[in-house]
Structures are given as structure tokens and as C-alpha cells.
Motif scaffolding. Structure first.
Motif, PDB file in Angstrom:
ATOM      1  N   TYR A  41       3.017  -6.840   7.010  1.00 40.12           N
ATOM      2  CA  TYR A  41       4.632  -7.911   6.411  1.00 40.12           C
ATOM      3  C   TYR A  41       5.794  -6.952   6.516  1.00 40.12           C
ATOM      4  N   ILE A  42       6.758  -7.236   6.714  1.00 35.72           N
ATOM      5  CA  ILE A  42       7.940  -6.583   7.880  1.00 35.72           C
ATOM      6  C   ILE A  42       8.864  -6.092   6.385  1.00 35.72           C
ATOM      7  N   VAL A  70      11.852  -7.762  -0.230  1.00 34.21           N
ATOM      8  CA  VAL A  70      11.144  -9.482   0.076  1.00 34.21           C
ATOM      9  C   VAL A  70      10.855  -8.608   1.806  1.00 34.21           C
ATOM     10  N   HIS A  71       9.460  -9.275   1.537  1.00 37.19           N
ATOM     11  CA  HIS A  71       8.532  -8.951   3.340  1.00 37.19           C
ATOM     12  C   HIS A  71       8.505 -10.136   3.705  1.00 37.19           C
ATOM     13  N   ARG A 130       7.152  -1.658   6.823  1.00 33.61           N
ATOM     14  CA  ARG A 130       6.597  -1.904   6.784  1.00 33.61           C
ATOM     15  C   ARG A 130       4.870  -1.755   5.671  1.00 33.61           C
ATOM     16  N   VAL A 131       4.424  -2.910   5.499  1.00 30.02           N
ATOM     17  CA  VAL A 131       3.724  -2.575   4.204  1.00 30.02           C
ATOM     18  C   VAL A 131       2.884  -3.538   4.529  1.00 30.02           C
ATOM     19  N   SER A 132       0.913  -3.038   3.957  1.00 30.93           N
ATOM     20  CA  SER A 132      -0.417  -3.877   4.470  1.00 30.93           C
ATOM     21  C   SER A 132      -0.925  -2.380   3.851  1.00 30.93           C
ATOM     22  N   GLY A 133      -2.082  -3.645   4.046  1.00 31.75           N
ATOM     23  CA  GLY A 133      -3.236  -3.060   3.241  1.00 31.75           C
ATOM     24  C   GLY A 133      -2.730  -3.322   1.344  1.00 31.75           C
ATOM     25  N   GLY A 134      -3.971  -2.282   0.304  1.00 38.40           N
ATOM     26  CA  GLY A 134      -3.443  -3.310  -0.783  1.00 38.40           C
ATOM     27  C   GLY A 134      -4.155  -4.254  -1.375  1.00 38.40           C
ATOM     28  N   TRP A 161      -9.524  -2.077  -4.076  1.00 38.74           N
ATOM     29  CA  TRP A 161      -8.830  -2.636  -2.351  1.00 38.74           C
ATOM     30  C   TRP A 161      -8.348  -1.136  -2.410  1.00 38.74           C
ATOM     31  N   LYS A 162      -8.614  -0.673  -0.568  1.00 37.91           N
ATOM     32  CA  LYS A 162      -7.715   0.140  -0.035  1.00 37.91           C
ATOM     33  C   LYS A 162      -6.256   0.344  -0.881  1.00 37.91           C
ATOM     34  N   PRO A 163      -5.530   1.662  -0.615  1.00 32.45           N
ATOM     35  CA  PRO A 163      -4.588   2.118  -1.156  1.00 32.45           C
ATOM     36  C   PRO A 163      -3.678   1.268   0.100  1.00 32.45           C
ATOM     37  N   LEU A 164      -1.998   0.803  -1.098  1.00 37.18           N
ATOM     38  CA  LEU A 164      -0.634   0.181   0.071  1.00 37.18           C
ATOM     39  C   LEU A 164      -0.058   0.887   0.676  1.00 37.18           C
ATOM     40  N   SER A 165       0.283   0.579   2.231  1.00 40.31           N
ATOM     41  CA  SER A 165       0.184   1.389   3.346  1.00 40.31           C
ATOM     42  C   SER A 165       2.278   1.171   3.025  1.00 40.31           C
ATOM     43  N   LEU A 166       2.537   2.169   3.084  1.00 40.93           N
ATOM     44  CA  LEU A 166       3.773   1.927   3.654  1.00 40.93           C
ATOM     45  C   LEU A 166       4.719   2.357   4.443  1.00 40.93           C
TER      46      LEU A 166
END
Length: 295
Positions: free
Chosen positions: A109-110, A142-143, A99-103, A64-69
């Protein structure tokens, strides 16, 4: 800009308000404890429950690509802690919602809140275990999935929530980011009490330095009603906390239904993994076949 309140003023840990369920009867001790949750709440007897034991030799590698924070490095405009009778829960106000996305997550997700699980002593406390090892504390961020609009709608969907799980290990020195929170806990010793946190660190301060190595699986809330709607991300690297700081958490009082005078051992036992897979992000790019031209 007027601060956007990025929490819904219900206990997001329990998600009872969003579900419209009664659910406040559960406890960590006695006849309403974890061994009885399955008979009290149908979802708690499901086959995709959390937490689990993560066997590191039995994980599937993913590229996967890295997490995006996003906005994790920005300090909130306000931070509060609540003793909700089951945990210490932190809520924030921020001009822009983290927010978090990627990974490997399917969508953005908020951030909603973070909370803690801990033990009576430092031999236990975390909900997840890694190769059977239980840490003295675990933090859950939690998101909810932004495309669903609200937490109430997200908890109805299989991929509605994304939770980042962070282990805490004992250090000889205090964790600076946890110091203001630990002090604020003195003002929320009884259940349902709120207190402002004087110094506000960005959410990034509560994550490990290395967020590239993590474990991923599909699971549930670890408290009733145990909805199986959580994509779990559990980091391999822990953050620090001192014994002195842990004692602030161990001084809180639980809800009146608990059969103990202090709020400790607020973790659910590990649940069967069943046919589910645990995945791990591998940051290395897989090698491709190279055709060699003979001389």
C-alpha cells in the motif's frame, strides 16, 4: 531525481474527488452530524463501519510477519498542512513514495496522507477506543493499494485502503516531530487554507516505537461516504503530544456548515462490531508438537 508527488490533490480524508460524490454537506454537529450520516449516505449505514471499540480480551491471535515500512525513515522533500474544514491534513512530496506491506496485509500500500482527530479537551478526541478508553487525539496514515494504480480505483475495492491508526497521549513536554506542524497550524486557521511545514520529519517519527503490537480489523472510512474498503491497523502503543501542542489544533476554524466556532470533537462515535473479528499480531511463534521417544 524529480520528486514524485505522492498525494492526489483532493481531500483524501473525504475521498470525495475520487468517488465523484458531492459529500461536502456533512458535519460533526447539527442536522448533518454523525447521527444522520446513515440517512445521507447509504454506505454510512453499512455493517462494517468504523471506528470501533477494541476489546483486548476479545481478540484473535495471529502469527503474521512484522509490518514492513519502506521509505518511512526518509524525510520528505516537501510537507504541507491543510485545514480542510474537518481536520488538519498533511500531504508530502518525496523522491520515493513510502509504502507499507507485511503484517498480514494482502499486498503493498502506497502512502497518501495523514490527518488527525481530536477533542475539545483531553478527555476525548480519538475515534477508536481501546477497552473503552478514548485518547485525546488519533492520527490516521492513509494508504491505497498499489496494484489498483490510483486512489480513485482503490476506493472501489473492498481491500483498497490500509490505514494505520496511532493514538496520542498527553505528555509534559512537546513532541519534537509535531512542533513544526503545530507552528504551521497558525497559518491555516480558516478552512481550505494551506501552509508549508518548515522542518520535515520522516513518517517514522509519527509512529510509536513499538509497531509490533497492533490490532487489525476490516472496516470503513470514518467520514462520509464511509466506504467499507479499509483494512485497519491500530497500534497498541501511543505517541506523545503536549497540551500546548493540542491547543494549536483546537484553534482551527471548521467549515461554514459546522454549528461551532472552533474545530473540535471531529471524531465519529464508535460503531457496532457485529460479527467481525478483531485480530492481534503475536510475534511469538506457536509451539509445535514434539514427538518424544520412550526410553
Amino acid at each position: 531525481m524529480v520528486a514524485i508527488q505522492v498525494v492526489i490533490c483532493v481531500s483524501l480524508l473525504l475521498v470525495q474527488g475520487a468517488l465523484g460524490g458531492g459529500g461536502s454537506e456533512w458535519t460533526y454537529t447539527g442536522q448533518h452530524g454523525p447521527l444522520h450520516w446513515g440517512s445521507m449516505f447509504q454506505s454510512c449505514a453499512g455493517n462494517r463501519q468504523s471506528p470501533i471499540n477494541i476489546e483486548t480480551l476479545n481478540v484473535k491471535q495471529e502469527y503474521w510477519k512484522p509490518l514492513s515500512l519502506k521509505n518511512y525513515e526518509k524525510a520528505p522533500s516537501r510537507m504541507r498542512v491543510k485545514n480542510n474544514g474537518h481536520s488538519a491534513q498533511v500531504e508530502i512530496d518525496a523522491p520515493v513514495a513510502p509504502r507499507v506491506s507485511g503484517g498480514g496485509l494482502k499486498g503493498e500500500y502506497i502512502f497518501a496522507q495523514f490527518h488527525f482527530h481530536w477533542g475539545a479537551d483531553s478527555t476525548l478526541g480519538s475515534e477508536h477506543t481501546i477497552d473503552g478508553v478514548r485518547y485525546p487525539m488519533e492520527l490516521h496514515m492513509v494508504h491505497y493499494k498499489g496494484s489498483y494504480g490510483t486512489l480513485g480505483e482503490a476506493v472501489k475495492r473492498r481491500d483498497g485502503l490500509a490505514v494505520l491508526g496511532v493514538m496520542l497521549e498527553v505528555s509534559n513536554s512537546d513532541n519534537p516531530a509535531l512542533a513544526p506542524l503545530a507552528t504551521a497550524l497558525l497559518n491555516v486557521t480558516d478552512a481550505e487554507m494551506y501552509a508549508e511545514i518548515s522542518a520535515m520529519y520522516p513518517l517514522k517519527a509519527f509512529l510509536p516505537r513499538n509497531i509490533e503490537k497492533f490490532y487489525r480489523y476490516e472496516g470503513s472510512l470514518t467520514t462520509p461516504t464511509c466506504n467499507e474498503v479499509v483494512t485497519w491497523t491500530v497500534f497498541d502503543e501511543a505517541i506523545s503530544i503536549s497540551e500546548r501542542q493540542l491547543e494549536f489544533f483546537r484553534s482551527l476554524h471548521p467549515s461554514e456548515l459546522e454549528e461551532v466556532p472552533i474545530l473540535v470533537n471531529n471524531f465519529r462515535p464508535v460503531q457496532p462490531l457485529g460479527p467481525r473479528e478483531i485480530r492481534q499480531r503475536n510475534k511469538l511463534v506457536p509451539r509445535t508438537m514434539v514427538a518424544c521417544t520412550p526410553f
